[in-house]
Enzyme design. Structure first.
Site, PDB file in Angstrom:
ATOM      1  N   ASP A 114      42.476  32.324  43.707  1.00 17.69           N
ATOM      2  CA  ASP A 114      43.398  32.153  42.588  1.00 17.69           C
ATOM      3  C   ASP A 114      42.793  31.296  41.475  1.00 17.69           C
ATOM      4  O   ASP A 114      42.018  30.376  41.739  1.00 17.69           O
ATOM      5  CB  ASP A 114      44.660  31.466  43.129  1.00 17.69           C
ATOM      6  CG  ASP A 114      45.895  31.900  42.395  1.00 17.69           C
ATOM      7  OD1 ASP A 114      45.786  32.762  41.512  1.00 17.69           O
ATOM      8  OD2 ASP A 114      46.963  31.361  42.700  1.00 17.69           O
TER       9      ASP A 114
HETATM   10  C1  LIG Z   1      34.778  42.771  45.285  1.00 19.71           C
HETATM   11  C2  LIG Z   1      35.929  42.443  44.450  1.00 19.71           C
HETATM   12  C3  LIG Z   1      36.831  43.533  44.040  1.00 19.71           C
HETATM   13  C4  LIG Z   1      36.112  41.175  44.061  1.00 19.71           C
HETATM   14  C5  LIG Z   1      37.234  40.669  43.266  1.00 19.71           C
HETATM   15  C6  LIG Z   1      36.848  39.374  42.640  1.00 19.71           C
HETATM   16  C7  LIG Z   1      37.951  38.553  42.077  1.00 19.71           C
HETATM   17  C8  LIG Z   1      37.540  37.238  41.558  1.00 19.71           C
HETATM   18  C9  LIG Z   1      39.241  38.957  42.048  1.00 19.71           C
HETATM   19  C10 LIG Z   1      40.378  38.130  41.497  1.00 19.71           C
HETATM   20  C11 LIG Z   1      41.585  38.228  42.364  1.00 19.71           C
HETATM   21  C12 LIG Z   1      42.830  37.641  41.774  1.00 19.71           C
HETATM   22  C13 LIG Z   1      43.924  38.528  41.346  1.00 19.71           C
HETATM   23  C14 LIG Z   1      42.984  36.349  41.647  1.00 19.71           C
HETATM   24  C15 LIG Z   1      44.183  35.682  41.107  1.00 19.71           C
HETATM   25  O1  LIG Z   1      43.821  34.882  39.996  1.00 19.71           O
HETATM   26  P1  LIG Z   1      44.248  35.350  38.569  1.00 19.71           P
HETATM   27  O2  LIG Z   1      43.228  36.293  38.083  1.00 19.71           O
HETATM   28  O3  LIG Z   1      45.639  35.868  38.638  1.00 19.71           O
HETATM   29  O4  LIG Z   1      44.155  34.041  37.687  1.00 19.71           O
HETATM   30  P2  LIG Z   1      45.314  32.987  37.403  1.00 19.71           P
HETATM   31  O5  LIG Z   1      45.829  32.548  38.754  1.00 19.71           O
HETATM   32  O6  LIG Z   1      44.599  31.895  36.690  1.00 19.71           O
HETATM   33  O7  LIG Z   1      46.335  33.681  36.579  1.00 19.71           O
END
Ligand SMILES: CC(C)=CCC/C(C)=C/CC/C(C)=C/COP(=O)(O)OP(=O)(O)O
Length: 305
Positions: free
Chosen positions: A88
Site C-alpha cells: 500500500d
Molecule cells: C507484478 C505486479 C503486477 C506487481 C504490482 C506492483 C504494484 C506496486 C502494485 C500496486 C498494488 C496496489 C493497488 C497498491 C495500493 O496502493 P495504491 O496504489 O492504492 O496507493 P495509495 O494507497 O497511496 O492510494
C-alpha cells in the site's frame, strides 16, 4: 510474445551431493511437508518436529542459500515459508514527490523486486502480493492497467532464476492482452522450484470463497460429492491459493500505516501473524523487511490452541 527480462538474481547455489544425513532427513520430513493443514513452523512449534526447519526447506526447494548468512537477529529455523504483502501507498509516495501516479507504481515494482531477491536469498519459498483488488474496479482504468501490465513485464525474471510466477484472481474482467501475458508467464515458469511469487490480480478474499463455493456446488450437482462431504479440506482445495504447497501465509505485511486486511486472503489468514509498517510501499526495503521478520520471529503462535 516478446518481453524484456529485467530482473537479474544471482544464480541458485548448486545442490549439495546427497549424503546419508540428507537422505535420512528427506525420508523423515516428507510426512510433515505433505500435510496441507499442518500449521506452519514457528517459534512455538518447532521443538515438536523431528527435524529442523532448515533441513525441511532444503528438501522442498533446494533453495536457501546456505552460504548467505541471515541478517543479525534472524533465525533460519523460523524463517516464514509464506509471506503475504499488501503493497500500500504507491500513489501517496508519488503525490508526496509531485510525481505522476505511474512513478509510484514503478517505484513499487522496484520494491517488489528487492523483496523477491531477499526471499530467494534468505530461503522464504513463497511470497503472495496483492497487486489489484477486485474492489478497486471503480478506479479509473486508464491509470491502472498501464502500470499493471508494465509491472508484469518488469517483474518477469530470467528463467535461470528458477522462479515460478502464479496469478490468482478473476481474470475474466481483465483485457485479453493482459490475460495472455499472465498465462504466458505462468506457463513458462510453472516448473520452476526455487521460489514462488503469487500475484493477486482482480482478486479479493470474498471472490475466492464465492468461486470455491461455486465449484463445490457443481460437484454436488454432478453427483460427485454429497453436501455432507463438504469440509474445511475440500474448501481449501477449491481456493485459488491451491496453486502453492503453503496456502496459509505465516506473515502478512501491510505498508503505509493502514491497519486493515481489505478483503485479501480471508480464509488463508486465519492464523497468520500481522505486521503493519509505517513506510509507504516504495520505501519498503531490506531494513523494513528485516524488521518485519524479526517481529514475526518474536511471536508465540498458538493456532487457536
Ligand atoms: C507484478 C505486479 C503486477 C506487481 C504490482 C506492483 C504494484 C506496486 C502494485 C500496486 C498494488 C496496489 C493497488 C497498491 C495500493 O496502493 P495504491 O496504489 O492504492 O496507493 P495509495 O494507497 O497511496 O492510494
Amino acid at each position: 510474445m516478446g518481453f524484456s527480462l529485467q530482473v537479474s538474481l544471482p544464480p541458485p547455489p548448486p545442490s549439495p551431493p546427497p549424503t546419508a544425513t540428507n537422505t535420512a532427513t528427506f525420508t523423515l520430513i516428507r510426512p510433515v511437508t505433505n500435510l496441507r493443514f499442518k500449521p506452519p513452523l514457528c517459534a512455538s512449534t518447532q521443538q515438536q518436529l523431528v527435524v529442523s526447519e532448515e533441513n525441511e526447506l532444503k528438501s522442498i526447494n533446494g533453495a536457501p542459500e546456505e552460504n548467505v548468512p541471515l541478517p543479525l537477529g534472524l533465525r533460519r529455523e523460523s524463517i516464514p515459508r509464506h509471506v503475504a504483502v499488501i503493497m500500500d501507498g504507491n500513489r501517496r509516495w508519488a503525490r508526496l514527490r509531485g510525481l505522476p501516479v505511474d512513478s509510484g507504481y514503478e517505484a513499487g515494482v522496484k520494491s517488489l523486486r528487492t523483496i523477491v531477491e531477499l526471499c530467494c536469498k534468505w530461503g522464504i519459498p513463497v511470497l503472495t502480493v496483492f497487486a489489484f483488488s477486485s474492489d478497486n474496479w471503480f478506479r479509473p482504468k486508464v491509470s491502472y492497467f498501464f502500470p499493471l501490465k508494465t509491472s508484469f513485464k518488469l517483474i518477469l525474471t530470467d528463467d535461470r532464476d528458477n522462479i515460478r510466477i502464479s496469478v490468482i484472481g478473476d481474470l475474466s474482467k481483465l483485457p485479453k492482452s493482459l490475460v495472455e501475458l499472465i498465462r504466458n508467464v505462468e506457463e513458462t515458469t510453472k516448473n520452476n522450484t526455487r521460489f514462488q511469487l503469487i500475484v493477486a490480480v482482480s482478486y479479493s478474499g470474498k471472490y475466492d470463497l464465492v468461486q470455491a463455493c461455486q465449484r463445490i456446488a457443481m460437484k454436488v450437482k454432478d453427483g460427485v460429492i454429497e453436501p455432507s462431504d463438504i469440509n474445511e479440506s475440500l474448501i481449501e482445495q477449491q481456493l485459488e491459493t491451491n496453486c502453492t504447497e503453503f496456502p496459509y501465509p505465516d506473515l502478512l505485511i501491510r505498508t503505509s500505516g493502514e491497519l486493515r486486511i481489505s478483503n485479501f486472503l480471508l480464509w488463508q489468514l486465519v492464523y497468520t501473524e500481522l505486521f503493519f509498517a509505517q513506510s509507504l510501499w516504495p520505501d519498503f526495503g531490506e531494513a523494513e523487511f528485516i524488521e518485519a521478520l524479526r517481529s514475526f520471529q518474536r511471536r508465540r503462535r498458538s493456532y487457536g490452541g
